[in-house]
Design a protein around this motif. Structure first.
Motif, mmCIF file in Angstrom:
data_model
loop_
_atom_site.group_PDB
_atom_site.id
_atom_site.type_symbol
_atom_site.label_atom_id
_atom_site.label_comp_id
_atom_site.label_asym_id
_atom_site.label_seq_id
_atom_site.Cartn_x
_atom_site.Cartn_y
_atom_site.Cartn_z
ATOM 1 N N HIS A 54 0.558 -1.072 -0.130
ATOM 2 C CA HIS A 54 0.283 -0.096 -0.154
ATOM 3 C C HIS A 54 0.586 1.308 0.190
ATOM 4 N N ALA A 55 1.808 1.011 1.271
ATOM 5 C CA ALA A 55 2.742 2.458 0.881
ATOM 6 C C ALA A 55 3.710 2.749 -0.733
ATOM 7 N N TYR A 56 4.042 2.168 -0.821
ATOM 8 C CA TYR A 56 4.197 1.775 -2.480
ATOM 9 C C TYR A 56 3.744 2.420 -3.496
ATOM 10 N N LEU A 57 2.571 1.683 -3.642
ATOM 11 C CA LEU A 57 0.945 1.730 -4.477
ATOM 12 C C LEU A 57 0.913 3.939 -4.481
ATOM 13 N N HIS A 58 1.489 4.368 -3.271
ATOM 14 C CA HIS A 58 0.857 5.899 -2.641
ATOM 15 C C HIS A 58 2.177 6.580 -3.147
ATOM 16 N N ARG A 59 2.956 5.638 -2.774
ATOM 17 C CA ARG A 59 4.316 6.644 -3.608
ATOM 18 C C ARG A 59 4.715 6.998 -4.628
ATOM 19 N N LYS A 60 4.190 5.824 -5.645
ATOM 20 C CA LYS A 60 4.533 5.799 -6.963
ATOM 21 C C LYS A 60 2.614 6.656 -6.791
ATOM 22 N N GLU A 61 1.933 6.851 -6.619
ATOM 23 C CA GLU A 61 0.544 7.905 -7.386
ATOM 24 C C GLU A 61 1.463 9.099 -6.690
ATOM 25 N N GLY A 62 2.595 9.220 -5.793
ATOM 26 C CA GLY A 62 2.203 10.725 -5.278
ATOM 27 C C GLY A 62 2.113 11.566 -4.944
#
Length: 95
Positions: A54-62
């Motif tokens: 989940h953290a990685y995905l939100h990082r990717k999202e910006g």
């Protein structure tokens, strides 16, 4: 699936392998360019492994604030590597 090479080859398929964990399933969809489906795999789960994805995905999202919240829930800090590097690290971790 035994290694990252096999995982990446599976991205050529239209659907994921049935034996993927929920974390790898989320990463598979993300690698296929489907962030929303990837996010739906883990956004309702409370375990540390899912929080890490989940953290990685939100990082990717910006959305860094939200990403840092989820990194903390996973007991980790945001890595100082590229998103591609983080994706590869996560795939290897969860294989």
């Amino acid at each position: 699936m035994k290694n990252i090479s096999e995982f990446k080859l599976s991205l050529e398929k239209d659907s994921p392998d049935s034996d993927l964990s929920i974390q790898l399933l989320a990463l598979w969809y993300d690698a296929k360019g489907d962030w929303n489906t990837a996010h739906k795999q883990v956004d309702h789960l409370n375990d540390r492994a899912s929080a890490r994805i989940h953290a990685y995905l939100h990082r990717k999202e910006g959305d860094i604030w939200n990403a840092d919240y989820w990194y903390a829930k996973a007991g980790e800090k945001r890595p100082q590597i590229s998103l591609d590097g983080e994706l590869d690290e996560l795939i290897q971790r969860f294989l």
